[in-house]
Scaffold this active site. Structure first.
Site, PDB file in Angstrom:
ATOM      1  N   ILE A  14     100.736   0.254 -11.455  1.00 26.12           N
ATOM      2  CA  ILE A  14     101.820  -1.172 -11.273  1.00 26.12           C
ATOM      3  C   ILE A  14     101.000  -2.336 -10.874  1.00 26.12           C
ATOM      4  CG2 ILE A  14     102.956  -0.984  -9.144  1.00 26.12           C
ATOM      5  CD1 ILE A  14     105.613  -1.429 -10.733  1.00 26.12           C
ATOM      6  N   ASP A  37     103.934   0.936  -2.116  1.00 29.28           N
ATOM      7  CA  ASP A  37     103.913  -0.225  -1.037  1.00 29.28           C
ATOM      8  C   ASP A  37     102.731  -0.470  -0.577  1.00 29.28           C
ATOM      9  OD1 ASP A  37     104.865  -1.813   0.593  1.00 29.28           O
ATOM     10  OD2 ASP A  37     106.068  -0.528   1.601  1.00 29.28           O
ATOM     11  N   VAL A 123     107.259   9.704  -1.470  1.00 25.87           N
ATOM     12  CA  VAL A 123     107.735  10.196  -0.088  1.00 25.87           C
ATOM     13  C   VAL A 123     109.107  10.456   0.166  1.00 25.87           C
ATOM     14  CG1 VAL A 123     107.336   9.974   2.264  1.00 25.87           C
ATOM     15  CG2 VAL A 123     105.266   9.193   0.879  1.00 25.87           C
TER      16      VAL A 123
HETATM   17  P1  ADP Z   1     109.182   6.069  -2.004  1.00 24.34           P
HETATM   18  O1  ADP Z   1     108.884   5.875  -0.702  1.00 24.34           O
HETATM   19  O2  ADP Z   1     110.325   5.129  -2.628  1.00 24.34           O
HETATM   20  O3  ADP Z   1     109.438   7.504  -2.437  1.00 24.34           O
HETATM   21  P2  ADP Z   1     106.232   6.209  -2.907  1.00 24.34           P
HETATM   22  O4  ADP Z   1     105.434   4.831  -2.663  1.00 24.34           O
HETATM   23  O5  ADP Z   1     106.026   7.311  -2.038  1.00 24.34           O
HETATM   24  O6  ADP Z   1     107.763   5.450  -2.689  1.00 24.34           O
HETATM   25  O7  ADP Z   1     106.392   6.658  -4.305  1.00 24.34           O
HETATM   26  C1  ADP Z   1     107.307   5.885  -5.444  1.00 24.34           C
HETATM   27  C2  ADP Z   1     106.620   6.133  -6.571  1.00 24.34           C
HETATM   28  O8  ADP Z   1     105.641   5.435  -6.989  1.00 24.34           O
HETATM   29  C3  ADP Z   1     106.133   7.814  -7.068  1.00 24.34           C
HETATM   30  O9  ADP Z   1     106.730   8.443  -8.219  1.00 24.34           O
HETATM   31  C4  ADP Z   1     104.504   7.550  -6.958  1.00 24.34           C
HETATM   32  O10 ADP Z   1     103.884   8.627  -7.639  1.00 24.34           O
HETATM   33  C5  ADP Z   1     104.358   6.080  -7.518  1.00 24.34           C
HETATM   34  N1  ADP Z   1     103.127   5.422  -7.334  1.00 24.34           N
HETATM   35  C6  ADP Z   1     102.382   5.249  -6.105  1.00 24.34           C
HETATM   36  N2  ADP Z   1     101.637   4.663  -6.310  1.00 24.34           N
HETATM   37  C7  ADP Z   1     101.487   3.696  -7.510  1.00 24.34           C
HETATM   38  C8  ADP Z   1     101.127   2.644  -8.188  1.00 24.34           C
HETATM   39  N3  ADP Z   1      99.866   2.291  -7.858  1.00 24.34           N
HETATM   40  N4  ADP Z   1     101.492   2.291  -9.392  1.00 24.34           N
HETATM   41  C9  ADP Z   1     102.784   3.077  -9.985  1.00 24.34           C
HETATM   42  N5  ADP Z   1     103.412   3.902  -9.197  1.00 24.34           N
HETATM   43  C10 ADP Z   1     102.863   4.355  -7.859  1.00 24.34           C
END
Ligand code: ADP
Length: 171
Positions: A14, A37, A123
């Protein structure tokens, strides 16, 4: 492929998207974390962290906007998804609220294109198929009633998520 041109699906990172706003799956401190994040803060640089410090956190199910700094995206909309507790804590209601809050902020700021990761599906453990259904339903509901944002992009980070969204959007 998709009939509704106001909704798009892409696979990948993203942080690489050139859109008006990307949505961050933040935690309530808004001071960074792992997953998407961490990737967003790394790509945006320290100025994003500084602006986030001034926001004094964000409640679960709500959203706040910042600039994008080093990102190609002009803005970041930070939303705090629910932690999945097996579905016993109305997590689906809170997740729907994340999408509505983010889209409302986009509307207020006349954002044309907004990209969402799978909020809570990392997570935080929210089941990916249910999360995608909520993401698509809430976005369609909002788009029907509003001219802004013009376009919603769902970003699938892996093949499994991509397939999940594709099936929902292909109908
Ligand atoms: P949360 O704590 O809300 O679960 P995470 O960051 O652990 O947030 O994961 C949210 C989603 O974002 C997951 O499906 C993960 O695979 C995805 N994700 C992680 N990194 C990226 C990225 N760089 N771009 C897009 N999606 C991502």
């Amino acid at each position: 492929m998709m009939k509704n041109k106001r909704v798009e699906l892409v696979k990948g990172d993203i942080t690489s998207l050139e859109v008006d706003a990307i949505v961050n799956a933040a935690n309530s401190s808004l001071l960074g974390g792992g997953g998407v994040d961490g990737a967003i803060h790394k790509a945006a640089g320290p100025e994003l962290y500084k602006e986030c410090e001034g926001l004094k956190g964000c409640a679960t199910g709500e959203a706040k906007i910042t600039r994008g700094y080093g990102l190609k995206a002009k803005h970041v909309i930070h939303t705090v998804g629910p932690v999945w507790y097996g579905g016993y804590r109305d997590e689906h209601v809170t997740l729907a609220s994340c999408y509505q809050a983010s889209l409302s902020i986009a509307k207020k700021n006349k954002i044309k294109t907004i990209a969402f990761p799978g909020i809570s599906t990392g997570v935080y453990g929210f089941p990916k198929d249910l999360a995608a259904l909520i993401a698509v339903n809430e976005s369609n509901r909002f788009l029907k009633k509003n001219a802004y944002p013009e376009k919603v992009i769902f970003v699938a980070y892996d093949d499994e998520s991509y397939e999940t969204y594709r099936k929902l959007l292909d109908q």
